[in-house]
Design a protein around this motif. Structure first.
Motif, PDB file in Angstrom:
ATOM      1  N   PHE A 174       0.826  -1.205   0.000  1.00 56.08           N
ATOM      2  CA  PHE A 174       0.000   0.000   0.000  1.00 56.08           C
ATOM      3  C   PHE A 174       0.864   1.261   0.000  1.00 56.08           C
ATOM      4  O   PHE A 174       1.829   1.360   0.744  1.00 56.08           O
ATOM      5  N   ILE A 175       0.484   2.224  -0.837  1.00 50.80           N
ATOM      6  CA  ILE A 175       1.181   3.498  -0.967  1.00 50.80           C
ATOM      7  C   ILE A 175       0.279   4.606  -0.448  1.00 50.80           C
ATOM      8  O   ILE A 175      -0.867   4.736  -0.881  1.00 50.80           O
ATOM      9  N   ASP A 176       0.810   5.413   0.476  1.00 49.53           N
ATOM     10  CA  ASP A 176       0.072   6.564   1.003  1.00 49.53           C
ATOM     11  C   ASP A 176       0.340   7.756   0.084  1.00 49.53           C
ATOM     12  O   ASP A 176       1.387   8.389   0.150  1.00 49.53           O
ATOM     13  N   ARG A 177      -0.614   8.048  -0.772  1.00 49.76           N
ATOM     14  CA  ARG A 177      -0.423   9.107  -1.772  1.00 49.76           C
ATOM     15  C   ARG A 177      -0.412  10.505  -1.176  1.00 49.76           C
ATOM     16  O   ARG A 177       0.010  11.456  -1.816  1.00 49.76           O
ATOM     17  N   HIS A 178      -0.861  10.646   0.073  1.00 48.25           N
ATOM     18  CA  HIS A 178      -0.894  11.959   0.714  1.00 48.25           C
ATOM     19  C   HIS A 178       0.421  12.294   1.415  1.00 48.25           C
ATOM     20  O   HIS A 178       0.635  13.436   1.790  1.00 48.25           O
ATOM     21  N   ARG A 179       1.273  11.312   1.601  1.00 49.17           N
ATOM     22  CA  ARG A 179       2.586  11.521   2.210  1.00 49.17           C
ATOM     23  C   ARG A 179       3.644  11.098   1.198  1.00 49.17           C
ATOM     24  O   ARG A 179       4.085   9.961   1.161  1.00 49.17           O
ATOM     25  N   ARG A 180       4.050  12.045   0.367  1.00 48.38           N
ATOM     26  CA  ARG A 180       4.944  11.763  -0.749  1.00 48.38           C
ATOM     27  C   ARG A 180       6.239  11.083  -0.307  1.00 48.38           C
ATOM     28  O   ARG A 180       6.679  10.108  -0.911  1.00 48.38           O
ATOM     29  N   ASP A 181       6.882  11.597   0.742  1.00 45.24           N
ATOM     30  CA  ASP A 181       8.156  11.019   1.188  1.00 45.24           C
ATOM     31  C   ASP A 181       8.000   9.553   1.586  1.00 45.24           C
ATOM     32  O   ASP A 181       8.830   8.714   1.245  1.00 45.24           O
ATOM     33  N   ALA A 182       6.918   9.259   2.313  1.00 43.37           N
ATOM     34  CA  ALA A 182       6.673   7.870   2.726  1.00 43.37           C
ATOM     35  C   ALA A 182       6.390   6.994   1.513  1.00 43.37           C
ATOM     36  O   ALA A 182       6.857   5.846   1.440  1.00 43.37           O
ATOM     37  N   ALA A 183       5.643   7.522   0.548  1.00 45.60           N
ATOM     38  CA  ALA A 183       5.327   6.754  -0.665  1.00 45.60           C
ATOM     39  C   ALA A 183       6.591   6.444  -1.462  1.00 45.60           C
ATOM     40  O   ALA A 183       6.784   5.312  -1.914  1.00 45.60           O
TER      41      ALA A 183
ATOM     42  N   GLU B 294       9.604   6.259  -0.318  1.00 50.17           N
ATOM     43  CA  GLU B 294      10.399   5.303   0.452  1.00 50.17           C
ATOM     44  C   GLU B 294       9.882   3.877   0.274  1.00 50.17           C
ATOM     45  O   GLU B 294      10.661   2.951   0.067  1.00 50.17           O
ATOM     46  N   VAL B 295       8.566   3.701   0.311  1.00 53.27           N
ATOM     47  CA  VAL B 295       7.977   2.366   0.127  1.00 53.27           C
ATOM     48  C   VAL B 295       8.270   1.848  -1.276  1.00 53.27           C
ATOM     49  O   VAL B 295       8.652   0.688  -1.459  1.00 53.27           O
ATOM     50  N   ILE B 296       8.124   2.701  -2.273  1.00 50.80           N
ATOM     51  CA  ILE B 296       8.379   2.285  -3.653  1.00 50.80           C
ATOM     52  C   ILE B 296       9.854   1.940  -3.844  1.00 50.80           C
ATOM     53  O   ILE B 296      10.186   0.943  -4.493  1.00 50.80           O
ATOM     54  N   SER B 297      10.762   2.730  -3.284  1.00 52.58           N
ATOM     55  CA  SER B 297      12.196   2.449  -3.400  1.00 52.58           C
ATOM     56  C   SER B 297      12.557   1.132  -2.731  1.00 52.58           C
ATOM     57  O   SER B 297      13.313   0.330  -3.288  1.00 52.58           O
ATOM     58  N   HIS B 298      12.015   0.898  -1.537  1.00 52.26           N
ATOM     59  CA  HIS B 298      12.280  -0.354  -0.830  1.00 52.26           C
ATOM     60  C   HIS B 298      11.726  -1.538  -1.626  1.00 52.26           C
ATOM     61  O   HIS B 298      12.388  -2.577  -1.757  1.00 52.26           O
ATOM     62  N   THR B 299      10.543  -1.375  -2.173  1.00 55.48           N
ATOM     63  CA  THR B 299       9.926  -2.426  -2.980  1.00 55.48           C
ATOM     64  C   THR B 299      10.761  -2.721  -4.218  1.00 55.48           C
ATOM     65  O   THR B 299      10.997  -3.888  -4.556  1.00 55.48           O
ATOM     66  N   ALA B 300      11.236  -1.668  -4.886  1.00 53.92           N
ATOM     67  CA  ALA B 300      12.052  -1.853  -6.097  1.00 53.92           C
ATOM     68  C   ALA B 300      13.341  -2.599  -5.780  1.00 53.92           C
ATOM     69  O   ALA B 300      13.740  -3.507  -6.529  1.00 53.92           O
ATOM     70  N   SER B 301      14.010  -2.254  -4.687  1.00 58.81           N
ATOM     71  CA  SER B 301      15.257  -2.951  -4.350  1.00 58.81           C
ATOM     72  C   SER B 301      14.996  -4.409  -3.985  1.00 58.81           C
ATOM     73  O   SER B 301      15.769  -5.298  -4.349  1.00 58.81           O
TER      74      SER B 301
END
Length: 76
Positions: A50-59, A61-68
């Motif tokens: 799940f991506i929190d679209r209202h908190r860009r930095d957190a989103a 970070e989640v996408i970067s962690h997922t990609a790695s």
């Protein structure tokens, strides 16, 4: 690699999506779906990220962690 987009116009979208998602696929959804009752539970139990679209930095970070993790585990 490819991207499958589902517009969530109906709760039946999830059932259709399950049929077309290939194995070793990493599903990502907006965090708001987590709070849609049984749909949210089904998403959470199926391992959707799940991506929190209202908190860009957190989103980001989640996408970067997922990609790695995807690169490390060689998944789509």
């Amino acid at each position: 690699p490819f991207v499958i987009v589902c517009n969530h116009q109906a709760s039946l979208d999830l059932m259709g999506m399950v049929e077309v998602i290939p194995e070793r696929c990493v599903p990502i959804a907006k965090r708001e779906l987590l709070y849609l009752g049984t749909v949210g539970w089904a998403c959470w139990l199926s391992g959707i990220i799940f991506i929190d679209r209202h908190r860009r930095d957190a989103a980001v970070e989640v996408i970067s962690h997922t990609a790695s993790t995807m690169r490390r585990e060689n998944v789509r």
